[in-house]
Structure formats: structure tokens, C-alpha cells
Design a protein around this motif. Structure first.
Motif, PDB file in Angstrom:
ATOM      1  N   HIS A  16       8.746  12.455  -0.214  1.00 14.88           N
ATOM      2  CA  HIS A  16       9.509  12.038   1.229  1.00 14.88           C
ATOM      3  C   HIS A  16       8.806  12.260   2.462  1.00 14.88           C
ATOM      4  O   HIS A  16       9.717  12.837   3.107  1.00 14.88           O
ATOM      5  N   TYR A  17       7.746  13.080   2.537  1.00 14.44           N
ATOM      6  CA  TYR A  17       7.379  13.605   3.811  1.00 14.44           C
ATOM      7  C   TYR A  17       7.024  12.167   4.933  1.00 14.44           C
ATOM      8  O   TYR A  17       6.414  10.903   4.265  1.00 14.44           O
ATOM      9  N   SER A  18       7.471  12.067   5.718  1.00 15.47           N
ATOM     10  CA  SER A  18       6.923  11.042   6.593  1.00 15.47           C
ATOM     11  C   SER A  18       5.296  10.574   7.541  1.00 15.47           C
ATOM     12  O   SER A  18       4.464  11.662   7.875  1.00 15.47           O
ATOM     13  N   SER A  19       5.371   9.812   7.250  1.00 17.52           N
ATOM     14  CA  SER A  19       3.924   9.086   8.872  1.00 17.52           C
ATOM     15  C   SER A  19       4.680   8.376  10.097  1.00 17.52           C
ATOM     16  O   SER A  19       5.622   7.435   9.203  1.00 17.52           O
ATOM     17  N   THR A  32       7.265   3.174   2.713  1.00 18.31           N
ATOM     18  CA  THR A  32       7.652   2.944   4.148  1.00 18.31           C
ATOM     19  C   THR A  32       8.773   3.685   4.427  1.00 18.31           C
ATOM     20  O   THR A  32       9.989   4.317   3.850  1.00 18.31           O
ATOM     21  N   SER A  33       8.092   4.808   6.087  1.00 19.44           N
ATOM     22  CA  SER A  33       9.135   5.724   6.069  1.00 19.44           C
ATOM     23  C   SER A  33      10.434   5.480   6.981  1.00 19.44           C
ATOM     24  O   SER A  33      11.381   6.260   7.140  1.00 19.44           O
ATOM     25  N   PHE A  34      10.148   3.583   7.210  1.00 16.69           N
ATOM     26  CA  PHE A  34      10.741   3.391   8.433  1.00 16.69           C
ATOM     27  C   PHE A  34      10.645   1.844   7.560  1.00 16.69           C
ATOM     28  O   PHE A  34       9.810   1.605   7.227  1.00 16.69           O
ATOM     29  N   ILE A  47       0.601  -1.028   0.018  1.00 17.19           N
ATOM     30  CA  ILE A  47       0.130   0.308  -0.029  1.00 17.19           C
ATOM     31  C   ILE A  47       1.371   1.004  -0.063  1.00 17.19           C
ATOM     32  O   ILE A  47       0.372   1.837  -0.323  1.00 17.19           O
ATOM     33  N   ALA A  48       1.790   1.512   0.553  1.00 19.70           N
ATOM     34  CA  ALA A  48       2.808   2.469   0.050  1.00 19.70           C
ATOM     35  C   ALA A  48       2.986   2.363  -0.275  1.00 19.70           C
ATOM     36  O   ALA A  48       3.739   4.313  -1.152  1.00 19.70           O
ATOM     37  N   LEU A  49       4.060   1.566  -1.001  1.00 16.80           N
ATOM     38  CA  LEU A  49       5.058   1.470  -2.431  1.00 16.80           C
ATOM     39  C   LEU A  49       3.404   2.483  -3.120  1.00 16.80           C
ATOM     40  O   LEU A  49       3.997   3.373  -4.511  1.00 16.80           O
TER      41      LEU A  49
END
Ligand code: GLY
Ligand code: MN
Ligand code: MN
Length: 461
Positions: free
Chosen positions: A256-259, A217-219, A209-211
């Protein structure tokens, strides 16, 4: 990329904050995976993204605080590259998107830096965290690459931290997008949290889903029925009865901003009474900590609000005893919550940690505690409007830690080890949200992700 004005404005601000010299920024390069042409997924350096926005390997930049010029260094693609990679923008075109007119080939960088050093000008740079960047910096500066972290500019670190800490509206919008993706990841994980499913299958589904919706994913995803291990990256278990699954996972947007969100779901979708007892304590720590979040209060204060709620909750269940104030002051609560309440979040999921955790979260006046548990608090300073934090209390039953403390007779006045042993099957519970500090208070970012017992049981059913 954002519009060029965004990067122009940020660099203008940096020019104002820095007195003199030049700042050298090294963008990230491709990093080989198992042979040179087979590389890891490329991730640009966050400071390079922040000031220049160019999201490609092989770039560097100089900001000259005396002359006021900004320069991009990079090599244009040749026909061989284009045959394999398709048509590519020129360095000039990319620099223009960043609002920069002056460009040079990479080979010119060392010459220009050496010319500045010869004139005894200060060359500021940020601490590199990748071997490749350390080597490149070392060769440009003619210094030992292993010394790059210690030679980094405290003045530049301070200026960058002060800027990146306060998020612009466009950055907050991006973080909200990242939380929206995390919503889908977490609701999917909850729905899949059924007896007999493999952790790996759920991990793969949410990574997908993140991709599919952003840059991935952010990590590395933390997902395990052994949630008592705080950062559990092994996904080899089959979901079993009477276990809870801790899913700590976030997305990165295409900019490139994270959650960074954590939810804890009972396998099969129904909490047992013991699981619910512990879950409600952590939920209270999460919601009360968020409620108290506003400008002026410090992350350390919020940390201790959560720690006291965890300790009071444990006392209510008979696992702790005596004065909660004294227990928390002594550090006894850290048996259950041996980590900090949260960290800044932005372009990095632990924002700016590459610049040094203490440079971001501590100051000359406020130093890191050495006490077990509190020592892991990554940020102790006061909140300001525009800061974005995670609030992530947890409660864990870590067999090795319980056995060690109990054998040592540690905090016997505050901890009832016999009762703790009865709760060991609970494993771990963590609940994490992403919070913006506003002028008057706070805002939990993104669409609300189910987190009450009833909400989670409803999604699972
Ligand atoms: N995602 C790791 C953390 O919450 O810090
Ligand atoms: Mn997390
Ligand atoms: Mn976190």
C-alpha cells in the motif's frame, strides 16, 4: 506485512512521544457498494497499517502509554466465514505478526475504553474520515459521531505526523516499486496516445497494469485530452489532432505505498511548436524545482521557484509582461498554475491528509496563504531527509478562468490576454515526479520515466 520488528519499533517510538492515556485505532471495515454483501475494494486505514500492518477489515487496537501494553481487538472467523472465504488466520496469529500478544474480541473494546474514561484517562484517537468509523468511534466513546473530527487528539496527530513524515528505508523501497509500476503505466499510455483511440481504452489499460503488478491505483486515474481541468476523471473523449493528453496516475504496491506521476503526451506523438513552447517551460519548472530540492529549503520556496519559471516562460512567449518578481508576488502567475508544487507521499498518495492538511504541511509559525493559487499549496514547511514529495508544476489554459480574469481586467499590467487567447488550444501541461529528500540533496525515485520532448516523441514513435 513487514517483519513484526518494524511495527514493534514504530509503536515503541509512539510510546516515547506520547505522555499518557491510551490511543484507540479503528481499522477500516468493508464498505457497501450497492447492497451490504457487495462491497467496495477493501483498503485498510493507513495509520492502522503503519502501526499494526494487519490488512483486513474488522480490527481495532489500543496502545496504553501508561502500562506500556498494546492490544489488538478482532473476532475470529467462524465456520460460515470459512465456507465462503476459505481458511483464515486467527486474531492471535495476526496479532503475533504485528508483535502483539494480547488480543480480545471486538465486543471488549467498548468496555475497556469506557473503563479508561471512567478513570479520567485521556483516550486519544485520530480524526476518522469514513462514516462507518465515525459511527463506531461515536458508539465506543458515547459521543456524537459528527463530533469525532473535533474531538480527535492534537497530541496524537502531531506524534504520528512526525513519525510518518520521515520514511524508513523499507518504505522508500516500496515507493520505488510503486514508481516502477507507474513507469509501465505511463509508457503504455504514451504508446497508446494515438489519433482515434478512446481515453477510456488507455485508462483501462493502465489501471489494469496497476492491478496486475500491485494493489491497483493509488488514486482514481486522471487521464484526459482536456488537461486544463486539473483533476479530470472523465474518460469519454476520442483522441483528437492538436490535443495533448494529460495522464496523472500512480500505483499502490501490495503493501500500500504509493506513486503519483504525471506525463503530458501530444496525440499522435509529435509536439506542435506551440505545444512544445509551453511544454518546455513546464519541464524547466519541473527540473529546476527538483534540482533545488534539499534539506533545509522549504516546499514553499520550491513552489515559488517553479512559479517564477512558469511566469518567466509565459513572459518569453508574450503571455505575461512586466516584473516577474512583482507578478508572482501579486499572484498573477496563478492564471497559469493555480495549484501547489506538490505534496508528501507515502502510504497515502497525499500522505496523512486524513490527519488534516494543515497539521502536516503548516505549523504555528507558518500559516497557509489566502492568495488564490498559493492557498492550494498543501505543504509549506522545510524539507528533512527521509521526506518524500511530489514535484508537479503545470501550465493550464482554463477558458472559464481566463474569461473571468480578463473580463475583470485582473492583473492587466502582468497578463497579455490577447496573446493568452491564442494559446488556449494547448489545454494543459503537467509534469510530476516523486522525490526523496536525502542527507545532502535529493533522489528522483524509480526508473526515469520519459519526459523530455525527444524522449516522449521517441517512445510514441
Ligand atoms: N494525483 C493528484 C495529485 O497529483 O495531486
Ligand atoms: Mn498526480
Ligand atoms: Mn500529486
Amino acid at each position: 506485512m513487514f517483519k513484526s520488528e518494524v511495527y514493534i519499533k514504530r509503536r515503541e517510538q509512539l510510546h516515547k512521544l506520547m505522555k499518557s492515556g491510551v490511543a484507540l485505532f479503528i481499522g477500516n471495515n468493508e464498505s457497501p457498494f450497492n447492497y451490504p454483501a457487495n462491497t467496495y475494494h477493501f483498503r485498510q486505514d493507513s495509520d492502522f497499517l503503519y502501526f499494526f500492518g494487519i490488512d483486513l477489515p474488522g480490527f481495532a487496537a489500543l496502545i496504553d502509554f501508561d502500562s506500556g501494553t498494546d492490544i489488538i481487538f478482532g473476532n475470529d472467523f467462524d465456520m460460515d466465514d470459512i465456507i465462503w472465504m476459505g481458511p483464515q488466520p486467527t486474531v492471535k496469529e495476526l496479532a503475533a505478526k504485528s508483535g502483539i500478544k494480547t488480543t480480545f474480541p471486538m465486543a471488549k473494546l467498548e468496555e475497556m475504553v469506557q473503563a479508561a474514561l471512567l478513570k479520567k484517562r485521556r483516550v486519544h484517537f485520530l480524526p476518522p474520515y469514513r462514516g462507518e468509523s465515525k459511527m463506531l468511534l461515536g458508539s465506543i466513546l458515547k459521543e456524537n459521531p459528527c463530533q469525532m473530527k473535533t474531538l480527535a487528539s492534537g497530541e496524537l496527530i502531531k506524534a504520528v505526523v512526525s513519525m510518518r513524515s520521515v520514511k524508513e528505508k523499507i518504505e522508500i523501497d516500496e515507493i520505488e516499486k510503486a514508481v516502477e509500476i507507474a513507469y509501465d503505466m505511463h509508457v503504455t499510455a504514451m504508446k497508446m496516445c494515438k489519433l482515434g483511440i478512446g481515453e477510456q481504452e488507455i485508462f483501462g489499460a493502465i489501471e489494469g497494469i496497476a492491478l496486475a503488478k500491485g494493489a491497483g491505483t493509488s488514486f482514481p486515474v486522471i487521464l484526459s485530452i482536456n488537461g486544463q481541468t486539473l483533476h479530470n476523471h472523465s474518460h469519454g473523449n476520442i483522441l483528437k489532432k492538436d490535443k495533448m493528453m494529460v495522464t496523472d496516475a500512480g500505483a499502490e504496491t501490495n503493501l500500500h505505498y504509493s506513486s503519483d506521476i504525471t506525463r503530458t503526451t501530444p496525440v499522435g506523438g509529435k509536439f506542435s511548436s506551440m505545444q512544445k513552447d509551453v511544454y518546455e517551460v513546464v519541464l524547466k519548472a519541473n527540473t529546476e524545482a527538483i534540482k533545488a530540492t534539499k534539506p533545509g529549503i522549504s516546499n514553499r520556496d520550491i513552489h515559488f521557484i517553479a512559479c517564477r519559471i512558469i511566469a518567466e516562460g509565459m513572459k518569453g512567449l508574450g503571455l505575461m509582461k512586466g516584473s516577474i518578481e512583482d507578478a508572482v508576488e501579486a499572484g498573477a502567475h496563478a492564471l497559469f498554475m493555480p495549484h501547489g508544487i506538490g505534496h508528501m507521499m507515502g502510504l497515502d498518495v497525499h500522505d496523512m491528509e486524513g490527519l488534516g492538511e494543515n497539521n502536516v504541511g503548516y505549523s504555528d509559525e507558518i500559516k497557509r496563504s489566502k492568495q488564490f493559487g498559493t492557498a492550494f499549496l498543501r505543504f509549506a514547511l522545510q524539507y528533512k531527509p527521509g521526506h518524500v514529495f511530489t514535484i508537479e508544476p503545470g501550465c493550464y489554459f482554463i477558458p472559464e478562468l481566463v474569461a473571468k480574469w480578463s473580463m475583470e481586467g485582473k492583473f492587466r499590467d502582468f497578463i497579455s490576454y490577447d496573446k493568452v487567447l491564442k494559446f488556449m488550444p494547448v489545454g494543459g501541461v503537467r509534469i510530476e515526479d516523486n522525490v526523496l529528500i536525502t542527507d545532502k540533496g535529493h533522489k528522483v525515485l524509480g526508473k526515469a520515466i520519459p519526459k523530455t520532448v525527444r524522449e516522449i516523441e521517441t517512445v510514441c514513435s
